[in-house]
Write an enzyme that holds these catalytic residues in place. Structure first.
Site, PDB file in Angstrom:
ATOM      1  N   SER A 148       0.835  -0.979  -0.031  1.00  0.00           N
ATOM      2  CA  SER A 148       0.146  -0.223   0.112  1.00  0.00           C
ATOM      3  C   SER A 148       1.272   1.258   0.115  1.00  0.00           C
ATOM      4  CB  SER A 148      -1.040  -0.271   1.156  1.00  0.00           C
ATOM      5  OG  SER A 148       0.187  -0.813   2.628  1.00  0.00           O
TER       6      SER A 148
ATOM      7  N   ASN B 173      -1.856  -2.773  13.492  1.00  0.00           N
ATOM      8  CA  ASN B 173      -3.506  -2.534  13.275  1.00  0.00           C
ATOM      9  C   ASN B 173      -3.689  -1.258  13.806  1.00  0.00           C
ATOM     10  OD1 ASN B 173      -3.114  -4.784  11.539  1.00  0.00           O
ATOM     11  ND2 ASN B 173      -4.146  -6.138  13.032  1.00  0.00           N
TER      12      ASN B 173
ATOM     13  N   LYS C  44      -8.087   3.848   2.435  1.00  0.00           N
ATOM     14  CA  LYS C  44      -7.336   4.751   1.930  1.00  0.00           C
ATOM     15  C   LYS C  44      -7.713   5.604   0.829  1.00  0.00           C
ATOM     16  CE  LYS C  44      -4.679   2.863   4.557  1.00  0.00           C
ATOM     17  NZ  LYS C  44      -4.956   1.683   5.295  1.00  0.00           N
TER      18      LYS C  44
ATOM     19  N   GLU D 251     -19.601  21.739 -14.717  1.00  0.00           N
ATOM     20  CA  GLU D 251     -19.965  20.633 -14.998  1.00  0.00           C
ATOM     21  C   GLU D 251     -18.972  19.767 -14.399  1.00  0.00           C
ATOM     22  OE1 GLU D 251     -20.510  20.586 -19.893  1.00  0.00           O
ATOM     23  OE2 GLU D 251     -19.880  22.029 -19.538  1.00  0.00           O
TER      24      GLU D 251
ATOM     25  N   LYS E 169     -18.213  29.864 -28.366  1.00  0.00           N
ATOM     26  CA  LYS E 169     -19.091  28.822 -27.571  1.00  0.00           C
ATOM     27  C   LYS E 169     -17.975  29.901 -26.087  1.00  0.00           C
ATOM     28  CE  LYS E 169     -20.671  24.911 -27.337  1.00  0.00           C
ATOM     29  NZ  LYS E 169     -21.290  24.334 -27.151  1.00  0.00           N
TER      30      LYS E 169
ATOM     31  N   ASN F 178     -17.803  27.999 -22.793  1.00  0.00           N
ATOM     32  CA  ASN F 178     -18.855  26.442 -21.981  1.00  0.00           C
ATOM     33  C   ASN F 178     -18.234  26.473 -20.480  1.00  0.00           C
ATOM     34  OD1 ASN F 178     -19.472  25.626 -24.484  1.00  0.00           O
ATOM     35  ND2 ASN F 178     -17.786  24.455 -25.148  1.00  0.00           N
TER      36      ASN F 178
HETATM   37  N1  ARG Z   1      -0.833  -1.324   5.326  1.00  0.00           N
HETATM   38  C1  ARG Z   1      -2.126  -1.596   6.159  1.00  0.00           C
HETATM   39  C2  ARG Z   1      -3.291  -1.511   6.338  1.00  0.00           C
HETATM   40  O1  ARG Z   1      -3.331  -0.542   5.576  1.00  0.00           O
HETATM   41  C3  ARG Z   1      -1.470  -1.532   7.457  1.00  0.00           C
HETATM   42  C4  ARG Z   1      -1.872  -2.362   8.670  1.00  0.00           C
HETATM   43  C5  ARG Z   1      -1.217  -3.744   8.095  1.00  0.00           C
HETATM   44  N2  ARG Z   1      -1.700  -5.097   8.845  1.00  0.00           N
HETATM   45  C6  ARG Z   1      -1.587  -6.379   9.083  1.00  0.00           C
HETATM   46  N3  ARG Z   1      -2.434  -7.116  10.229  1.00  0.00           N
HETATM   47  N4  ARG Z   1      -1.106  -6.576   7.968  1.00  0.00           N
HETATM   48  O2  ARG Z   1      -4.122  -1.695   6.743  1.00  0.00           O
END
Ligand code: ARG
Length: 469
Positions: free
Chosen positions: A34, A121, A336, A301, A294, A296
């Site tokens: 991520s 977490n 996210k 929009e 025109k 616009n």
């Molecule tokens: N990148 C993870 C998220 O956005 C962070 C938490 C990951 N936790 C785990 N137990 N793999 O949720």
């Protein structure tokens, strides 16, 4: 990307590699990482770690010297990221492990103590709440800015009549200022929703650890206070798995984007040639590559269109969350991008809407001319019959309907009928009736609280400008 496992032997993750002998396949890394988007959380991640480290030291869980090293190490990392000198590594998955790994690189053993009594977490739940809280504050200021712009234009046009519509059919004259202030009311509710969301959001999940809490003698009140939270969350399972704050934010965004879209739609209508109620300058319009005449309203929009992605984000995250058993599941990593994208879209729509409201010039003569067309003062005539002749409203409605039919047949507005023609429908009508058929008389008469009378509108606009100053 190939889905053949391309295991990188002896390349197990440095954060949890203990029981792993190999690294992930390329596709595993691609779906799992991520860092491409959660790097946006770097400031919040560092704040959370600083608060956590200070608490660990205060409670004697880590040595004070380690806290000092963590503090200066994280400050150095913040400087690297801010300067664009930080090497984000996709193998380290996310912002949390990227920063922690770099910290250990910089300060050694002490860096490895930071994660005591914490899990990614509760870490990500904390970071994300902090990010959404900042976003709420920024967006709230932007909504207030748009309200100020609208209220300013409303004060300017408090007495300028325009046609008021229902079903987009001419209904009764209103003032342009009144129309603009309707949006100020909507946006005030949007701010209320943001404030409400912020209030419920403002609890700290930090210290929930992976899901069950921790055996270390941590002080969650201390980290909560350091991060500006009102209190710690009361249930560790809920602490790591709750995303209501993100959903409430998206719901507030979706409702507000809908408001902006309605305003944008009106701008599109108002600046179309057949209406011609407003004009946008070159700053907020585009030309056509083929049709030289025109101008616009593309910004309007696009404000209207971006509502789609905000709604999509809300439905997307609701769908991510709906079947998840407690507590954390990786599904939640998909929270996210939805929120980031919706927040960006909402901010841009607010900026564009504010720009257009400031930019537009109203053709008040044209609005006034249309305000009286389409028998817009028919209700005023019916009200006169009730007030002066004491007709029951239903009877007055019927008589007025017949007068409208007469005027229509004659090809004139109601004021174009003669007194004799009026009296042919209702013998007791007097010359006085013509005094209520003008647009100005019509709007001036709407003095009920919340009505469109220029005096009301001026007062409401002043009230808003005062409240928003
Ligand atoms: N990148 C993870 C998220 O956005 C962070 C938490 C990951 N936790 C785990 N137990 N793999 O949720």
């Amino acid at each position: 990307m190939s889905d053949t496992p391309d295991r990188r032997s002896a390349d197990a993750n440095m954060q949890w590699g203990g029981r792993f002998t190999a690294g992930p396949s390329a596709v595993m890394q691609e779906i799992n990482a991520s860092i491409g988007f959660d790097r946006k959380l770097w400031r919040q991640d560092i704040s959370g770690s600083l608060a956590h480290a200070a608490m660990l030291a205060k409670k004697g869980i880590i040595p004070a010297a380690d806290e000092a090293a963590i503090g200066s190490g994280l400050a150095g990392i913040a400087a690297e990221i801010a300067a664009g000198r930080f090497a984000f590594d996709v193998a380290l998955e996310d912002i949390h492990m990227n920063i922690e790994a770099r910290l250990t690189e910089r300060i050694g053993e002490a860096g490895k103590r930071l994660h005591t009594g914490r899990s990614r977490n509760d870490q990500v739940a904390t970071d994300f709440r902090l990010w959404v809280r900042d976003a709420i504050d920024g967006l709230d200021a932007q909504v207030a800015g748009l309200m100020r712009a609208l209220a300013g234009r409303a004060a300017e046009h408090a007495a300028d009549p325009m046609p008021g519509f229902t079903h987009l059919q001419t209904a009764q004259p209103v003032t342009f200022g009144h129309h603009l202030l309707a949006y100020v009311e909507m946006l005030a509710r949007d701010r209320g929703r943001l404030a409400d969301c912020r209030r419920r959001l403002n609890e700290s999940p930090l210290g929930s650890a992976a899901l069950a809490g921790t055996s270390f003698p941590i002080d969650r009140d201390m980290t909560a206070a350091a991060l500006g939270f009102d209190r710690p969350t009361a249930n560790s399972l809920d602490g790591v798995s709750d995303r209501d704050f993100a959903l409430e934010f998206l719901a507030a965004a979706a409702i507000s984007a809908m408001h902006l879209s309605r305003l944008a739609e009106e701008v599109v209508i108002w600046c179309s040639a057949p209406f011609g109620f407003i004009r946008l300058s070159d700053a907020f319009t585009t030309g056509s590559s083929i049709m030289p005449q025109k101008r616009n309203p593309d910004a309007a929009e696009l404000v209207r269109a971006k509502t789609g992605r905000v709604n999509g984000a809300l439905v997307g995250l609701l769908t991510v969350m709906k079947g998840l058993p407690l507590a954390y599941a990786k599904d939640m990593q998909e929270d996210k991008e939805q929120v980031f994208d919706a927040a960006d879209a909402w901010a841009l729509c607010l900026a564009a809407s504010t720009g257009m409201v400031r930019d537009m010039t109203a053709d008040t003569a044209r609005m006034r001319a249309f305000a009286g067309s389409g028998f817009a003062t028919a209700t005023d005539l019916a009200d006169w019959l009730v007030r002066v002749l004491q007709l029951p409203f239903r009877t007055a409605h019927h008589v007025t309907g017949r007068l409208v039919a007469r005027a229509e047949a004659k090809g004139v507005e109601l004021s174009g009928l003669t007194l004799a023609e009026m009296q042919a429908e209702e013998g007791r009508i007097t010359e006085d009736v013509f005094s209520v058929l003008t647009v100005d008389a019509s709007v001036a008469s709407r003095i009920s609280y919340g009505g469109t009378a220029p005096a009301n509108v001026a007062q409401q606009a002043a009230r808003w400008l005062g409240a928003l100053a």
